[in-house]
Design a protein around this motif. Structure first.
Motif, mmCIF file in Angstrom:
data_model
loop_
_atom_site.group_PDB
_atom_site.id
_atom_site.type_symbol
_atom_site.label_atom_id
_atom_site.label_comp_id
_atom_site.label_asym_id
_atom_site.label_seq_id
_atom_site.Cartn_x
_atom_site.Cartn_y
_atom_site.Cartn_z
ATOM 1 N N ARG A 224 -15.114 -8.817 10.543
ATOM 2 C CA ARG A 224 -15.379 -9.855 11.781
ATOM 3 C C ARG A 224 -16.997 -9.812 11.469
ATOM 4 O O ARG A 224 -17.418 -10.853 12.076
ATOM 5 C CB ARG A 224 -14.615 -9.335 12.752
ATOM 6 N N LEU A 225 -17.938 -8.733 11.379
ATOM 7 C CA LEU A 225 -19.044 -8.581 11.515
ATOM 8 C C LEU A 225 -19.784 -8.598 10.154
ATOM 9 O O LEU A 225 -19.475 -7.644 9.191
ATOM 10 C CB LEU A 225 -19.514 -7.518 12.450
ATOM 11 N N SER A 226 -20.784 -9.138 9.914
ATOM 12 C CA SER A 226 -21.642 -8.770 8.769
ATOM 13 C C SER A 226 -22.784 -8.023 9.226
ATOM 14 O O SER A 226 -22.944 -7.710 10.674
ATOM 15 C CB SER A 226 -22.185 -10.153 8.289
ATOM 16 N N HIS A 227 -23.553 -7.162 8.237
ATOM 17 C CA HIS A 227 -24.393 -6.435 8.772
ATOM 18 C C HIS A 227 -25.299 -6.071 7.677
ATOM 19 O O HIS A 227 -25.187 -6.499 6.533
ATOM 20 C CB HIS A 227 -23.616 -4.774 8.886
ATOM 21 N N ARG A 228 -26.435 -5.409 8.216
ATOM 22 C CA ARG A 228 -27.700 -5.208 7.186
ATOM 23 C C ARG A 228 -28.427 -4.120 7.655
ATOM 24 O O ARG A 228 -28.384 -3.618 8.729
ATOM 25 C CB ARG A 228 -28.511 -6.354 7.016
ATOM 26 N N GLY A 229 -28.732 -3.047 6.634
ATOM 27 C CA GLY A 229 -29.739 -2.252 6.958
ATOM 28 C C GLY A 229 -31.217 -2.590 7.022
ATOM 29 O O GLY A 229 -31.588 -3.372 6.173
ATOM 30 N N CYS A 230 -31.967 -2.175 8.078
ATOM 31 C CA CYS A 230 -33.240 -2.856 8.456
ATOM 32 C C CYS A 230 -34.325 -1.760 7.774
ATOM 33 O O CYS A 230 -33.765 -0.626 7.223
ATOM 34 C CB CYS A 230 -33.505 -2.604 9.896
#
Length: 252
Positions: A224-230
């Motif tokens: 449901r959620l996309s994500h990324r590492g900053c």
């Protein structure tokens, strides 16, 4: 937090952060214990890491992994660039990996947040203002994801499918937008307009940044959620996270 309430929070909000003591002798024992409390079965090994060529190239043989894979090669005070938005499971079909667990063992000197994007909510916004563009994201030819692993044949390390759709009674996503994605705008009408929404106004109200402290565990709905590492800068000791993935959602 009682397990039932934790599962509800993850399923309703999409994520939760809990405290989970680290275990240097077996850093993945806490993953297995947390998964059991949430009614999840064994950790899932993604299709990419079942490929013989990939396993030989990256040494991935278990459903658990460390980020980065080899901290011995990380220089003190070095910098690591950020990631693009993605869902875990490069070759999985829509909704293939439902839950991801990240556990922080050592945090970066600076930066290092995980940014979560409620892609499904951003889709709902687009649907209200531009139905044709929203429909383009449901097209079976909309998005190709592919691996770029040296020494592995690319022909079988790619998959094409919709960006959003219904799976197991829920509306889910595989929205990813980085160097291992190809948006097939030449094949699907209005897809370019949909992509503009997700690269601009679709992000404004549906993302949150979470910076874990050592011992913090982030559990989120990967379908449901996309994500990324900053981006981040390591300290004298390299930043270190552990990750596991599951083909089920938490049970309430």
């Amino acid at each position: 937090m009682p397990e039932k309430n934790l599962a509800s929070e993850i399923n309703e909000r999409g994520y939760a952060v809990v405290s989970a003591p680290t275990n240097n002798h077996d850093p993945f024992a806490v993953h297995a214990a947390t998964a059991r409390t949430l009614g999840l079965s064994d950790a899932y090994l993604p299709l990419l890491y079942r490929d013989k060529e990939v396993r030989a190239a990256v040494g991935q043989v278990e459903p658990y992994n460390e980020i980065p894979r080899n901290t011995a090669t990380v220089e003190p005070w070095s910098e690591t660039p950020g990631q693009s938005y993605h869902v875990d499971g490069l070759l999985e079909p829509l909704g293939g990996i439902k839950t991801t667990i990240l556990h922080c063992l050592v945090q970066a000197h600076s930066g290092g947040e995980t940014e979560l994007l409620d892609s499904c909510a951003a889709f709902a916004d687009l649907q209200e203002i531009d139905e044709p563009s929203a429909q383009a994201l449901l097209d079976e030819a909309a998005l190709t994801r592919f691996a770029t692993i040296p020494g592995a044949s690319p022909q079988h390390l790619q998959t094409t499918g919709p960006v959003f759709g219904q799976v197991d009674g829920e509306f889910v996503t595989r929205f990813s937008d980085g160097p291992t994605e190809r948006w097939n705008t030449g094949q699907v009408r209005h897809l370019d307009t949909a992509l503009q929404h997700f690269r601009g106004p679709g992000l404004d109200t549906h993302r949150v940044r979470i910076r874990l402290s050592p011992g913090d565990m982030l559990i989120f709905r990967n379908d449901r959620l996309s994500h990324r590492g900053c981006p981040y800068q390591n300290g004298a000791e390299p930043r270190r996270l552990t990750r596991s993935m599951y083909s089920e959602r938490p049970r309430q």
